[in-house]
Motif scaffolding. Structure first.
Motif, PDB file in Angstrom:
ATOM      1  N   ASP A  31      21.494  -0.818 104.037  1.00 17.32           N
ATOM      2  CA  ASP A  31      20.619  -1.792 103.391  1.00 17.32           C
ATOM      3  C   ASP A  31      19.686  -1.169 102.376  1.00 17.32           C
ATOM      4  OD1 ASP A  31      21.795  -3.665 105.009  1.00 17.32           O
ATOM      5  OD2 ASP A  31      20.249  -3.512 106.563  1.00 17.32           O
ATOM      6  N   GLY A  32      19.823   0.143 102.138  1.00 16.31           N
ATOM      7  CA  GLY A  32      18.959   0.818 101.182  1.00 16.31           C
ATOM      8  C   GLY A  32      17.624   1.252 101.741  1.00 16.31           C
ATOM      9  N   LYS A  33      17.463   1.191 103.066  1.00 17.08           N
ATOM     10  CA  LYS A  33      16.215   1.606 103.695  1.00 17.08           C
ATOM     11  C   LYS A  33      16.313   3.063 104.125  1.00 17.08           C
ATOM     12  CE  LYS A  33      15.228  -3.026 105.462  1.00 17.08           C
ATOM     13  NZ  LYS A  33      14.974  -3.841 106.682  1.00 17.08           N
ATOM     14  N   GLU A  34      15.222   3.772 103.984  1.00 18.38           N
ATOM     15  CA  GLU A  34      15.198   5.189 104.354  1.00 18.38           C
ATOM     16  C   GLU A  34      15.163   5.333 105.874  1.00 18.38           C
ATOM     17  OE1 GLU A  34      11.967   7.087 102.464  1.00 18.38           O
ATOM     18  OE2 GLU A  34      12.838   6.998 100.444  1.00 18.38           O
ATOM     19  N   ILE A  35      15.886   6.346 106.357  1.00 22.63           N
ATOM     20  CA  ILE A  35      15.922   6.641 107.781  1.00 22.63           C
ATOM     21  C   ILE A  35      14.980   7.801 108.052  1.00 22.63           C
ATOM     22  CG2 ILE A  35      17.376   7.357 109.699  1.00 22.63           C
ATOM     23  CD1 ILE A  35      19.714   6.063 108.342  1.00 22.63           C
ATOM     24  N   ASN A  36      14.151   7.640 109.024  1.00 20.91           N
ATOM     25  CA  ASN A  36      13.221   8.710 109.390  1.00 20.91           C
ATOM     26  C   ASN A  36      14.022   9.936 109.833  1.00 20.91           C
ATOM     27  OD1 ASN A  36      11.200  10.345 110.392  1.00 20.91           O
ATOM     28  ND2 ASN A  36      10.125   8.665 111.428  1.00 20.91           N
ATOM     29  N   PRO A  37      13.818  11.093 109.186  1.00 19.78           N
ATOM     30  CA  PRO A  37      14.619  12.276 109.553  1.00 19.78           C
ATOM     31  C   PRO A  37      14.322  12.810 110.954  1.00 19.78           C
ATOM     32  CG  PRO A  37      12.913  12.861 107.977  1.00 19.78           C
ATOM     33  CD  PRO A  37      12.916  11.373 108.065  1.00 19.78           C
ATOM     34  N   HIS A  38      13.194  12.389 111.547  1.00 24.17           N
ATOM     35  CA  HIS A  38      12.846  12.867 112.886  1.00 24.17           C
ATOM     36  C   HIS A  38      13.507  12.040 113.982  1.00 24.17           C
ATOM     37  CE1 HIS A  38       9.826  15.650 111.302  1.00 24.17           C
ATOM     38  NE2 HIS A  38       9.465  14.683 110.462  1.00 24.17           N
ATOM     39  N   ILE A  39      14.224  10.960 113.606  1.00 18.16           N
ATOM     40  CA  ILE A  39      14.939  10.172 114.604  1.00 18.16           C
ATOM     41  C   ILE A  39      16.142  10.968 115.086  1.00 18.16           C
ATOM     42  CG2 ILE A  39      16.298   8.071 114.965  1.00 18.16           C
ATOM     43  CD1 ILE A  39      14.483   6.622 113.066  1.00 18.16           C
ATOM     44  N   PRO A  40      16.382  11.075 116.373  1.00 13.67           N
ATOM     45  CA  PRO A  40      17.526  11.864 116.872  1.00 13.67           C
ATOM     46  C   PRO A  40      18.858  11.262 116.408  1.00 13.67           C
ATOM     47  CG  PRO A  40      15.966  11.392 118.637  1.00 13.67           C
ATOM     48  CD  PRO A  40      15.541  10.572 117.474  1.00 13.67           C
ATOM     49  N   GLN A  41      19.860  12.109 116.418  1.00 11.57           N
ATOM     50  CA  GLN A  41      21.172  11.694 115.923  1.00 11.57           C
ATOM     51  C   GLN A  41      21.814  10.651 116.841  1.00 11.57           C
ATOM     52  OE1 GLN A  41      23.935  14.911 115.546  1.00 11.57           O
ATOM     53  NE2 GLN A  41      25.486  13.679 114.484  1.00 11.57           N
ATOM     54  N   TYR A  42      21.547  10.746 118.138  1.00 15.31           N
ATOM     55  CA  TYR A  42      22.170   9.789 119.058  1.00 15.31           C
ATOM     56  C   TYR A  42      21.608   8.381 118.879  1.00 15.31           C
ATOM     57  CZ  TYR A  42      17.989   9.998 122.031  1.00 15.31           C
ATOM     58  OH  TYR A  42      16.719   9.917 122.518  1.00 15.31           O
ATOM     59  N   MET A  43      20.458   8.256 118.186  1.00 15.19           N
ATOM     60  CA  MET A  43      19.907   6.946 117.895  1.00 15.19           C
ATOM     61  C   MET A  43      20.335   6.441 116.526  1.00 15.19           C
ATOM     62  SD  MET A  43      16.029   7.237 119.394  1.00 15.19           S
ATOM     63  CE  MET A  43      15.662   5.577 118.876  1.00 15.19           C
ATOM     64  N   SER A  44      20.421   7.337 115.556  1.00 15.50           N
ATOM     65  CA  SER A  44      20.799   6.918 114.201  1.00 15.50           C
ATOM     66  C   SER A  44      22.301   6.725 114.047  1.00 15.50           C
ATOM     67  CB  SER A  44      20.304   7.947 113.185  1.00 15.50           C
ATOM     68  OG  SER A  44      20.894   9.211 113.441  1.00 15.50           O
ATOM     69  N   SER A  45      23.100   7.375 114.863  1.00 14.31           N
ATOM     70  CA  SER A  45      24.551   7.228 114.773  1.00 14.31           C
ATOM     71  C   SER A  45      24.983   5.979 115.541  1.00 14.31           C
ATOM     72  CB  SER A  45      25.252   8.464 115.356  1.00 14.31           C
ATOM     73  OG  SER A  45      24.899   9.612 114.601  1.00 14.31           O
ATOM     74  N   ALA A  46      25.712   5.115 114.880  1.00 14.60           N
ATOM     75  CA  ALA A  46      26.172   3.876 115.500  1.00 14.60           C
ATOM     76  C   ALA A  46      27.335   4.163 116.437  1.00 14.60           C
ATOM     77  CB  ALA A  46      26.593   2.872 114.425  1.00 14.60           C
ATOM     78  N   ARG A  54      28.446   5.126 107.758  1.00 17.23           N
ATOM     79  CA  ARG A  54      27.309   6.032 107.527  1.00 17.23           C
ATOM     80  C   ARG A  54      26.223   5.707 108.538  1.00 17.23           C
ATOM     81  NH1 ARG A  54      25.302   4.664 101.615  1.00 17.23           N
ATOM     82  NH2 ARG A  54      23.734   6.195 102.244  1.00 17.23           N
ATOM     83  N   PRO A  55      25.303   6.644 108.751  1.00 15.26           N
ATOM     84  CA  PRO A  55      24.228   6.405 109.724  1.00 15.26           C
ATOM     85  C   PRO A  55      23.393   5.183 109.339  1.00 15.26           C
ATOM     86  CG  PRO A  55      24.333   8.719 109.162  1.00 15.26           C
ATOM     87  CD  PRO A  55      25.255   8.012 108.212  1.00 15.26           C
ATOM     88  N   SER A  56      22.995   4.445 110.332  1.00 19.87           N
ATOM     89  CA  SER A  56      22.202   3.244 110.119  1.00 19.87           C
ATOM     90  C   SER A  56      21.442   2.924 111.398  1.00 19.87           C
ATOM     91  CB  SER A  56      23.109   2.073 109.724  1.00 19.87           C
ATOM     92  OG  SER A  56      22.357   0.883 109.650  1.00 19.87           O
ATOM     93  N   LEU A  57      20.379   2.142 111.223  1.00 22.44           N
ATOM     94  CA  LEU A  57      19.584   1.675 112.373  1.00 22.44           C
ATOM     95  C   LEU A  57      19.807   0.196 112.638  1.00 22.44           C
ATOM     96  CD1 LEU A  57      16.186   3.503 111.753  1.00 22.44           C
ATOM     97  CD2 LEU A  57      18.032   4.159 113.289  1.00 22.44           C
ATOM     98  N   LYS A  58      20.829  -0.384 111.990  1.00 26.58           N
ATOM     99  CA  LYS A  58      21.091  -1.804 112.186  1.00 26.58           C
ATOM    100  C   LYS A  58      21.501  -2.098 113.624  1.00 26.58           C
ATOM    101  CE  LYS A  58      23.120  -3.909 108.859  1.00 26.58           C
ATOM    102  NZ  LYS A  58      24.152  -4.404 107.915  1.00 26.58           N
TER     103      LYS A  58
END
Length: 261
Positions: A31-46, A54-58
């Motif tokens: 969606d064009g929103k920046e992902i916080n780099p401090h978020i762990p990979q197991y949370m950002s990876s769908a 690609r990684p997303s928080l949707k």
């Protein structure tokens, strides 16, 4: 997930460290929103079953659409139609079409409306609501706060009755005594056995070696003023009361009862 070589994996770690340090721009999701780099990979990876490229928080957000939940409640006691004669398929007991005889809330009649065709009950208003998780478990859902006024009225009535009863008991417990006043003496009403105008027994003699006063039992057994004129004294100690008057007669009566037994 595509296989990464050792070199690609090392570059990925360096890029993540640079993003955490603020040296590289943050990663952008779909969606064009920046992902916080401090978020762990197991949370950002769908998860794999979402087929995310690609990684997303949707997938972390609420992705289910809310149904048409309502906050309203049933219209208690509402009636929609009043029939004049029994209808086929209606309740055999009261004659309403909205329920059967098994679920009828009226008192079972000796002869139901099906046979008497009289006193037909009106049809109830049937409503269905789709409540959410909290609405189903809300114990105060549909509560009318104005009904609490009746509880307050009952409480105030009980408080008034208690005050009346307490005042009656206080009047009953009053002791009628002759109060000696500076004006020559007039009849009044006191609630204590000791008249407040009289001097307390522990103030009659302030000598340390005088009669002992027990503050716990409020008793002074000996005479605080043994040398004073007996005609001017109104208190001669608690022992004097025990050894004179009706107290002595009651004591002798008890001794007689003991000896007779």
């Amino acid at each position: 997930v595509a296989f990464k070589s050792r070199e690609d994996h090392r570059k990925q770690l360096e890029l993540e460290e640079a993003r955490k340090a603020g040296l590289a721009p943050a990663e952008v999701d779909e969606d064009g929103k920046e992902i916080n780099p401090h978020i762990p990979q197991y949370m950002s990876s769908a998860p794999w079953y979402l087929n995310a490229e690609r990684p997303s928080l949707k997938h972390q957000r609420k992705w289910k659409s809310d149904p048409n939940y309502t906050k309203s409640w049933y219209d208690r006691g509402a009636k929609i139609f009043q029939a004049e004669k029994y209808r086929k398929g209606a309740c055999e007991n009261c004659g309403a079409m909205t329920h059967d005889a098994k679920s009828c809330m009226e008192r079972p009649r000796k002869k139901g409306a099906k046979w008497t065709n009289m006193h037909i009950a009106p049809d109830e208003k049937i409503e269905t609501f789709e409540l959410d998780y909290d609405g189903k478990r809300d114990r105060w859902n549909g509560y009318d706060a104005s009904t609490y006024a009746r509880v307050i009225e009952r409480y105030e009535a009980r408080v008034d009755e208690a005050k009346v009863d307490e005042s009656k008991q206080m009047d009953f417990a009053k002791v009628e005594k002759r109060v000696r006043t500076t004006g020559g003496g007039s009849t009044g009403t006191v609630r204590n056995l000791r008249i407040r105008e009289d001097t307390a027994k522990y103030l009659l003699n302030l000598d340390v070696n005088s009669a002992y006063y027990d503050p716990k039992t409020r008793s002074m057994r000996e005479d605080p003023l043994p040398d004073a004129d007996p005609n001017e004294k109104f208190y001669e100690g608690d022992n004097q009361y025990r050894m004179s008057g009706q107290a002595l007669e009651f004591k002798q009566l008890n001794i007689h009862a003991w000896e007779a037994f």
